[in-house]
Design a protein around this motif. Structure first.
Motif, PDB file in Angstrom:
ATOM      1  N   THR A  63       0.809  -1.297   0.221  1.00  0.00           N
ATOM      2  CA  THR A  63       0.055   0.431   0.352  1.00  0.00           C
ATOM      3  C   THR A  63       1.204   1.085   0.274  1.00  0.00           C
ATOM      4  O   THR A  63       2.354   1.251   0.326  1.00  0.00           O
ATOM      5  N   PRO A  64       0.067   2.805  -0.389  1.00  0.00           N
ATOM      6  CA  PRO A  64       1.099   3.268  -0.370  1.00  0.00           C
ATOM      7  C   PRO A  64       2.159   4.109   1.068  1.00  0.00           C
ATOM      8  O   PRO A  64       3.116   4.558   1.258  1.00  0.00           O
ATOM      9  N   LYS A  65       1.001   3.300   2.100  1.00  0.00           N
ATOM     10  CA  LYS A  65       1.753   3.889   3.706  1.00  0.00           C
ATOM     11  C   LYS A  65       2.982   2.690   3.591  1.00  0.00           C
ATOM     12  O   LYS A  65       4.152   3.218   4.357  1.00  0.00           O
ATOM     13  N   GLU A  66       2.840   1.568   3.293  1.00  0.00           N
ATOM     14  CA  GLU A  66       3.450   0.144   3.905  1.00  0.00           C
ATOM     15  C   GLU A  66       4.428   0.677   2.831  1.00  0.00           C
ATOM     16  O   GLU A  66       5.886   0.568   2.770  1.00  0.00           O
ATOM     17  N   ARG A  68       6.130   4.304   1.568  1.00  0.00           N
ATOM     18  CA  ARG A  68       6.515   4.890   2.105  1.00  0.00           C
ATOM     19  C   ARG A  68       7.796   4.264   3.013  1.00  0.00           C
ATOM     20  O   ARG A  68       8.773   4.689   3.614  1.00  0.00           O
ATOM     21  N   ILE A  69       6.935   3.452   4.191  1.00  0.00           N
ATOM     22  CA  ILE A  69       7.391   2.922   5.732  1.00  0.00           C
ATOM     23  C   ILE A  69       8.946   1.903   5.313  1.00  0.00           C
ATOM     24  O   ILE A  69      10.030   1.863   6.128  1.00  0.00           O
ATOM     25  N   GLU A 132       6.859  11.386  -5.145  1.00  0.00           N
ATOM     26  CA  GLU A 132       5.475  10.445  -4.874  1.00  0.00           C
ATOM     27  C   GLU A 132       4.506  10.769  -5.723  1.00  0.00           C
ATOM     28  O   GLU A 132       3.280  12.033  -5.716  1.00  0.00           O
TER      29      GLU A 132
END
Length: 580
Positions: A63-66, A68-69, A132
């Motif tokens: 996912t986008p959040k994953e 980035r992390i 991004e």
């Protein structure tokens, strides 16, 4: 003054341990793709990884959040509590790889989970976020790593040649492809597909990666015990090689290196293979994950195992049993050379006893027999080529085709034939290079020989130096080289040349990686080590003296090009001591 390092400096320091060369990036990205559950993995390389390393997989995606992390230090989905470290069954777990790669390269990631309609694209250069955006892409992940070490000029400067660096990439690719035969892999280099590996059984995967000849070289084995389950393939003693290369250990599906277990396997071959020879093997060990520590090396290529000594014994016994079951042990070798041919006796015929004929005046202790001077023909014409041996009256004996013995004034001269041939060949090629001579016997119909794609690049890299010494060997496709010419006097039998090509490719690779010599001496050494076994056939007694003459005409006749002794004089005092 003590202070906390900024993240971008800490990441670059970590990159120095994790990312040593382009192959390190390939290894980390391959491991992440497998951990993501991919069934199709495509690896695209340009300029041996200097310009581009791209890996595309159809794994679970992020996912986008994953996403980035994922580029933060110590970001991982593999462990969540300290107990997980005691039972690691995935490749990655520390969460350092992506942060380290992004710190020393220009990296772009496109990723999408299967249930999502659009994915995300992240652009990071030197550890800094550049851009991004949402993007339309296939499910899975697409990593593009460009301009590796662009911000570390010292590290980039000390990378090896393209052929050498690509060889490391192929090794990393091979290690992963061997332990995941159910996954489809492909490798493209500079726009040409070198490997396309559909899901296959292990032996077919080995043949596709290491060569079709492995089909005849390997035997399978499998042993289960309460401590370890061992299975895989081992090479027949008749098919050993003079160089290390086709030896693979896997534990719980993870490739690792171990000199300890290497010794275990070699012990099983004791008495079956010559000294300094290497059989091939692809061995898988399965143990309780709680008994294995995979976190002792930054590149995770070394492990610690709780019951090492017991596994050592089980592994050695398993290999020895497999060799015995397949009747691959050494047979009784009766020395029949020079023995008379005895025809079968026909029924009804009488065979008279043999008559004894002797010379009553023969004195075996006549010193004149042992004090004849040694005469070496040192005329320049006999040194034209180490492969063209003249003949003259012999004064020696040969021991098992390995050692040559001849009396000298101070005692007995013992010559190691293989090392002596290496010395003669080495100085011959050094002379050719320094004199810039080209004595090549051209072939009307060039022959093609199959080798792995990485070796094709090696021959392309060394083509000029090889041609200068009479070897006209040219790339002929992604898995072939064509032999257009060989030095005058070299054997032209197809089997011999095929073996020479394989040996020479190995030596060229090792020379570019480890041997610290000048270019001319390095290539001469590679050729000498390759050619010496090709001329290691029986040496007739009448040829031996001429060969000794060639050896003593060398600049350093006492040692081989690798620094090992070629000869030794056993003094009369030593001989007298042996017999007292």
């Amino acid at each position: 003054m003590i202070q906390i390092l900024p993240d971008h400096i800490a990441n670059r320091i970590a990159a120095g341990e994790v990312v040593q060369r382009p192959a390190s990036v390939v290894k980390e990205l391959l491991e992440n793709a497998v951990d993501a559950g991919a069934t199709q993995i495509s690896l695209v390389i340009e300029d041996a990884g200097r310009s581009l390393i791209q890996l595309v997989d159809n794994g679970c995606g992020m996912t986008p959040k994953e996403a980035r992390i994922a580029f933060e230090r110590h970001a991982t989905s593999k462990i969540s509590q300290v107990e997980d470290l005691d039972c690691i069954e995935t490749f990655g777990f520390r969460g350092e790889a992506l942060a380290a790669v992004a710190a020393v390269a220009d990296l772009t990631l496109k990723t999408r989970k299967k249930e999502e309609e659009t994915g995300i694209q992240l652009h990071i250069r030197g550890g800094q976020y550049i851009d991004e955006s949402d993007v339309s892409c296939q499910a899975g992940a697409n990593f593009e790593v460009r301009n590796l070490f662009f911000n570390m000029p010292a590290r980039r400067k000390f990378l090896k040649s393209d052929a050498s660096e690509f060889k490391h990439i192929v090794n990393a690719f091979t290690q992963m492809a061997l332990c995941r035969c159910s996954i489809e892999f492909s490798l493209i280099h500079n726009g040409e597909e070198l490997y396309h590996l559909p899901p296959t059984p292990l032996k077919q995967r080995i043949m596709r990666l290491l060569g079709k000849e492995m089909n005849q070289e390997l035997v399978d084995f499998k042993v289960n015990s309460s401590v370890v389950n061992v299975s895989g393939y081992i090479g027949k003693p008749d098919n050993v090689r003079k160089s290390y290369g086709n030896q693979f250990f896997f534990i719980n599906g993870r490739f690792f290196k171990s000199a300890y277990f290497q010794r275990s396997v070699l012990n099983a071959y004791q008495g079956m293979i010559p000294e300094n020879s290497w059989p091939s093997w692809c061995i898988f060990m399965e143990v309780d994950p709680r008994e294995v520590d995979v976190n002792i090396h930054p590149a995770k290529t070394e492990v610690k195992i709780e019951n090492e000594q017991m596994i050592f014994q089980i592994l050695q016994a398993s290999v020895k049993e497999a060799l015995g079951k397949n009747a691959l042990g050494p047979s009784i070798d009766f020395d029949m050379e020079g023995a008379p041919l005895i025809p079968p006796l026909q029924r009804g015929l009488f065979a008279p006893p043999p008559k004894i004929d002797f010379d009553p005046l023969f004195n075996p202790f006549n010193e004149d027999r042992f004090n004849k001077p040694l005469l070496y023909d040192t005329s320049p014409e006999i040194f034209a080529s180490p492969l063209q041996i003249q003949t003259q009256q012999p004064s020696v004996c040969l021991l098992k085709g390995k050692y040559l013995l001849t009396p000298v004034k101070s005692g007995l001269l013992l010559v190691h034939l293989q090392r002596a041939r290496q010395r003669v060949c080495f100085e011959h090629y050094v002379h050719l290079i320094s004199a810039q001579e080209r004595e090549s016997q051209q072939s009307i119909f060039p022959q093609e020989y199959t080798i792995n794609p990485a070796s094709v690049l090696l021959f392309q890299e060394w083509q000029k130096e090889l041609l200068q010494m009479g070897f006209d060997i040219r790339p002929a496709g992604k898995e072939h080289v064509a032999v257009y010419g060989l030095p005058v006097g070299y054997s032209t039998e197809n089997d011999d040349i095929a073996q020479m090509i394989q040996r020479l490719a190995t030596q060229l690779d090792e020379q570019s990686q480890t041997i610290r010599l000048e270019c001319a001496q390095g290539i001469a050494l590679a050729l000498a080590l390759s050619e010496a076994p090709a001329i290691s056939g029986p040496l007739q007694p009448e040829e031996a003296m001429q060969f000794i003459g060639k050896l003593f005409a060398c600049g350093q006749p006492a040692i081989s090009p690798l620094g090992k002794p070629c000869m030794r004089i056993i003094s009369m005092e030593e001989i007298d001591h042996f017999l007292n």
